[in-house]
Motif scaffolding. Structure first.
Motif, PDB file in Angstrom:
ATOM      1  N   VAL A 350      -7.230  -3.157 -11.845  1.00  0.00           N
ATOM      2  CA  VAL A 350      -6.429  -4.306 -11.943  1.00  0.00           C
ATOM      3  C   VAL A 350      -5.112  -3.716 -12.077  1.00  0.00           C
ATOM      4  CG1 VAL A 350      -6.137  -6.458 -12.787  1.00  0.00           C
ATOM      5  CG2 VAL A 350      -8.338  -5.649 -12.176  1.00  0.00           C
ATOM      6  N   ALA A 351      -5.013  -2.879 -13.294  1.00  0.00           N
ATOM      7  CA  ALA A 351      -3.702  -2.357 -13.849  1.00  0.00           C
ATOM      8  C   ALA A 351      -2.966  -1.539 -12.829  1.00  0.00           C
ATOM      9  CB  ALA A 351      -3.757  -1.605 -15.076  1.00  0.00           C
ATOM     10  N   TYR A 352      -3.867  -0.753 -12.049  1.00  0.00           N
ATOM     11  CA  TYR A 352      -3.257   0.102 -11.042  1.00  0.00           C
ATOM     12  C   TYR A 352      -2.672  -0.722  -9.814  1.00  0.00           C
ATOM     13  CZ  TYR A 352      -3.620   3.492  -7.032  1.00  0.00           C
ATOM     14  OH  TYR A 352      -3.236   3.912  -5.948  1.00  0.00           O
ATOM     15  N   LEU A 353      -3.230  -1.658  -9.456  1.00  0.00           N
ATOM     16  CA  LEU A 353      -2.688  -2.536  -8.374  1.00  0.00           C
ATOM     17  C   LEU A 353      -1.342  -3.137  -9.042  1.00  0.00           C
ATOM     18  CD1 LEU A 353      -2.454  -3.853  -5.665  1.00  0.00           C
ATOM     19  CD2 LEU A 353      -4.081  -5.578  -6.604  1.00  0.00           C
ATOM     20  N   VAL A 373      -4.446  -9.645 -10.505  1.00  0.00           N
ATOM     21  CA  VAL A 373      -2.914  -9.548 -10.648  1.00  0.00           C
ATOM     22  C   VAL A 373      -2.370 -10.840 -10.146  1.00  0.00           C
ATOM     23  CG1 VAL A 373      -1.000  -8.489  -9.771  1.00  0.00           C
ATOM     24  CG2 VAL A 373      -3.146  -6.918 -10.230  1.00  0.00           C
ATOM     25  N   TYR A 374      -1.576 -11.451 -10.740  1.00  0.00           N
ATOM     26  CA  TYR A 374      -0.941 -12.689 -10.431  1.00  0.00           C
ATOM     27  C   TYR A 374       0.423 -12.428  -9.974  1.00  0.00           C
ATOM     28  CZ  TYR A 374      -4.929 -14.962 -12.707  1.00  0.00           C
ATOM     29  OH  TYR A 374      -6.125 -15.413 -13.266  1.00  0.00           O
ATOM     30  N   LEU A 375       0.908 -12.812  -8.643  1.00  0.00           N
ATOM     31  CA  LEU A 375       2.408 -12.480  -8.243  1.00  0.00           C
ATOM     32  C   LEU A 375       2.851 -13.920  -8.713  1.00  0.00           C
ATOM     33  CD1 LEU A 375       1.423 -11.283  -4.619  1.00  0.00           C
ATOM     34  CD2 LEU A 375       2.045 -10.128  -6.656  1.00  0.00           C
ATOM     35  N   SER A 444      -8.252   3.102  -2.202  1.00  0.00           N
ATOM     36  CA  SER A 444      -7.394   3.006  -1.002  1.00  0.00           C
ATOM     37  C   SER A 444      -7.364   1.620  -0.593  1.00  0.00           C
ATOM     38  CB  SER A 444      -7.823   4.116   0.064  1.00  0.00           C
ATOM     39  OG  SER A 444      -9.223   4.499   0.077  1.00  0.00           O
ATOM     40  N   HIS A 445      -8.261   0.777  -0.606  1.00  0.00           N
ATOM     41  CA  HIS A 445      -8.107  -0.520  -0.307  1.00  0.00           C
ATOM     42  C   HIS A 445      -7.201  -1.008  -1.371  1.00  0.00           C
ATOM     43  CE1 HIS A 445     -12.621  -0.274   0.478  1.00  0.00           C
ATOM     44  NE2 HIS A 445     -11.867  -0.704   1.791  1.00  0.00           N
ATOM     45  N   LEU A 446      -6.915  -0.671  -2.340  1.00  0.00           N
ATOM     46  CA  LEU A 446      -5.550  -1.368  -3.341  1.00  0.00           C
ATOM     47  C   LEU A 446      -4.493  -0.733  -2.698  1.00  0.00           C
ATOM     48  CD1 LEU A 446      -7.477  -1.347  -6.976  1.00  0.00           C
ATOM     49  CD2 LEU A 446      -7.489  -3.198  -5.144  1.00  0.00           C
ATOM     50  N   ASP A 447      -4.273   0.409  -2.373  1.00  0.00           N
ATOM     51  CA  ASP A 447      -3.128   1.032  -1.682  1.00  0.00           C
ATOM     52  C   ASP A 447      -2.866   0.314  -0.822  1.00  0.00           C
ATOM     53  OD1 ASP A 447      -3.146   2.987  -3.772  1.00  0.00           O
ATOM     54  OD2 ASP A 447      -4.160   4.662  -2.421  1.00  0.00           O
ATOM     55  N   TYR A 448      -3.788  -0.179   0.250  1.00  0.00           N
ATOM     56  CA  TYR A 448      -3.515  -0.902   1.513  1.00  0.00           C
ATOM     57  C   TYR A 448      -2.921  -2.283   1.196  1.00  0.00           C
ATOM     58  CZ  TYR A 448      -4.478  -3.746   5.620  1.00  0.00           C
ATOM     59  OH  TYR A 448      -4.469  -4.547   6.596  1.00  0.00           O
ATOM     60  N   VAL A 449      -3.598  -2.977   0.157  1.00  0.00           N
ATOM     61  CA  VAL A 449      -3.041  -4.146  -0.220  1.00  0.00           C
ATOM     62  C   VAL A 449      -1.592  -4.154  -0.859  1.00  0.00           C
ATOM     63  CG1 VAL A 449      -3.353  -5.969  -2.213  1.00  0.00           C
ATOM     64  CG2 VAL A 449      -5.448  -5.285  -1.060  1.00  0.00           C
ATOM     65  N   ALA A 450      -1.309  -3.210  -1.634  1.00  0.00           N
ATOM     66  CA  ALA A 450       0.084  -2.761  -2.288  1.00  0.00           C
ATOM     67  C   ALA A 450       1.137  -2.671  -1.194  1.00  0.00           C
ATOM     68  CB  ALA A 450       0.103  -1.968  -3.278  1.00  0.00           C
ATOM     69  N   GLU A 451       0.659  -1.836  -0.348  1.00  0.00           N
ATOM     70  CA  GLU A 451       1.491  -1.777   1.041  1.00  0.00           C
ATOM     71  C   GLU A 451       1.877  -2.826   1.583  1.00  0.00           C
ATOM     72  OE1 GLU A 451      -0.007   1.410   3.664  1.00  0.00           O
ATOM     73  OE2 GLU A 451      -0.229   2.765   1.950  1.00  0.00           O
TER      74      GLU A 451
END
Ligand SMILES: Cc1ncc(COP(=O)(O)O)c(C=O)c1O
Length: 486
Positions: A350-353, A373-375, A444-451
């Motif tokens: 969670v912290a990473y994302l 994570v809350y935007l 990698s799923h989290l990378d995809y979400v962040a991108e």
């Protein structure tokens, strides 16, 4: 994803490396947040085309709750009931004892719950809200009040249907998304004392939600729990935890509260529950199962009343609303959830994302909580006014961009019509929650979400506001239909 805004792989890796620096690190000096498990079974997920997503959005009335899951690529709608079970949990299903009464599986479940919570009475229920309903039916009468830091929405609804009042007494800092305080789930003790001094006899119990889901998944400190316990007991009012995410809360105590760094999660959890008189629990969170819950407490007289209610609505006291195999999976899940490497990875993900997003300037609630994570949607989309629901608009933009499902925690979920002015009022925070299911997605799923989120942020001025077309009277976010403003 728009090419101009798409981060390059090199950039992603750079962000990823720096993100891990402030995220909790695995032991032995490694930098990468490495999964403490390997994959034995996989579930196929499919990417959709922009045209398919557009059609799905229209069919769903622009409500993410109405999207069929096979049209979602990464599902961050909730961390509840979405965990991946371990091989040992799956194995335990096979030894479930399905006897109506006195099942072996019940006694295993009871022992696992008592090991952590320490209360003599353990009542299985089909999920958390059933435990709440039964507890409140046994304890609440019309006109009574139940203070908490912040009640979860099902808890609040279960209190209000009994004609009682749900009081949210969290410290003010909980509503400041920039304040870095480590325990923003703490109860405001002065306000609690005032509520009990004013009408202690009208308060049949006090609750504390750990972690505080409706307040950004923020933890409560043990120091604050001790004070809540002392105030409750001085007023002879029972103190219950809403314990859904007790292990994540205990992990934050270990990491952030002086004196706990060397303690095991199990011993911290026991110290928490020793301060209380009971707990409600949704096993769909920190028991790592897809369905289940329980109610556990000390009071013998309450046990009789609770069991009567249980038999009428849920089932016999040795299975509640569950099968024997479910009880087995919960028993094992409770052992796994207090393991340090599991929690290090869980909270680390969670912290990473959050760090990936922060590095790119995306506004997020700070500090990052335990399960999501809350935007900050009003900062993300400053051109959309509150009455056009920026949080909701952002959930639509994320789905449209990359098939990511998230949930608005803002004006649609908590907006209320003021009967005097006829105008809608809005909650303090307008957020979008990205809840991370337990043990389900990889880095990698989290990378995809962040991108995807960073890409939407790059073209945020193109996101449009929303209008509600149809809405039910209660809990409108689940079934309302909306449309985009042109
Ligand atoms: C803090 C909290 N309490 C209670 C519940 C209700 O649990 P369930 O969904 O199992 O009924 C939830 C569910 O998300 C929750 O987050």
């Amino acid at each position: 994803m728009n090419k101009a805004n798409e981060p390059t792989l090199a950039r992603t890796i750079k962000v990823r490396a720096s993100a891990t620096e402030s995220a909790p690190r695995p032991k032995r000096g490694a930098v990468t947040i490495v999964e403490p498990y390997r994959i034995k079974v996989v579930e196929r997920i499919r990417r959709t085309t922009p045209a398919q997503r557009e059609a799905a959005l229209r069919k769903a009335g622009f409500n993410p709750f109405n999207l069929p899951s096979d049209k979602v690529f990464i599902d961050l709608l909730t961390d509840s009931g979405t965990s991946a079970m371990s091989d040992v949990q799956w194995g335990a299903l096979m030894v479930g004892d399905e006897s109506y009464a006195g099942a072996r599986s019940f006694f295993r479940f009871e022992k696992a719950v008592r090991t952590i919570f320490g209360f003599p009475h353990v009542i299985p229920t089909h999920q958390g809200r059933a435990a709440e309903r039964i507890l409140f039916e046994a304890l609440l009468a019309k006109g009574r009040s139940v203070p908490s830091n912040i009640h979860f929405d099902t808890t609040q609804a279960n209190i209000e249907v009994r004609g009682a009042k749900a009081l949210n007494l969290v410290k003010d800092v909980a509503y400041d998304p920039d304040d870095p305080s480590p325990f923003k789930g703490d109860m405001d003790i002065a306000r609690l004392e005032k509520a009990l001094d004013r009408g202690g006899e009208n308060v049949p119990l006090v609750m504390l939600t750990v972690t505080n889901n409706s307040g950004g998944g923020q933890p409560v400190s043990l120091a604050n729990m001790r004070r809540v316990s002392a105030v409750c007991h001085a007023h002879r009012v029972p103190f219950f935890f809403d314990a859904c995410r007790f292990a994540e809360n205990a992990y934050f105590i270990k990491k952030r509260e002086p004196g706990y760094a060397r303690r095991s999660i199990l011993s911290i959890a026991r110290e928490m529950f020793a301060l209380a008189d009971g707990a409600t629990m949704s096993a769909k969170k920190d028991a790592l199962v897809n369905i289940g819950g329980f109610l556990t407490f000390r009071d013998d007289a309450l046990a009789g009343r609770v069991k009567n209610i249980l038999v009428i609505g849920e089932g016999f006291p040795t299975y509640g609303g569950l099968a024997g195999r479910d009880l087995e999976a919960i028993a094992r899940g409770l052992e796994e959830v207090v393991e340090d490497d599991y929690l290090e990875h869980r909270t680390g993900q969670v912290a990473y994302l959050a760090r990936l997003l922060e590095e790119a300037g995306v506004p997020v609630f700070k500090p990052v909580g335990g399960h999501a994570v809350y935007l900050l949607a009003d900062r993300f989309l400053p051109h959309i006014p509150r009455h056009q629901y920026p949080g909701w608009a952002l959930t639509i933009a994320l789905y449209r961009e990359a098939g990511i499902r998230s949930v608005e925690i803002g004006g649609v979920m908590f907006g209320k019509m003021d009967p005097k002015t006829g105008r809608e009022t809005y909650p303090k925070l307008e957020m979008v929650r990205l809840a991370v299911p337990r043990r389900v997605y990889t880095a990698s799923h989290l990378d995809y979400v962040a991108e995807a989120i960073i890409s939407v942020y790059g073209k945020r001025d193109r996101v449009k506001g929303m209008r509600i077309v149809e809405q039910p009277k209660h809990l409108r976010h689940f079934s309302a239909t909306l449309e985009e403003l042109v």
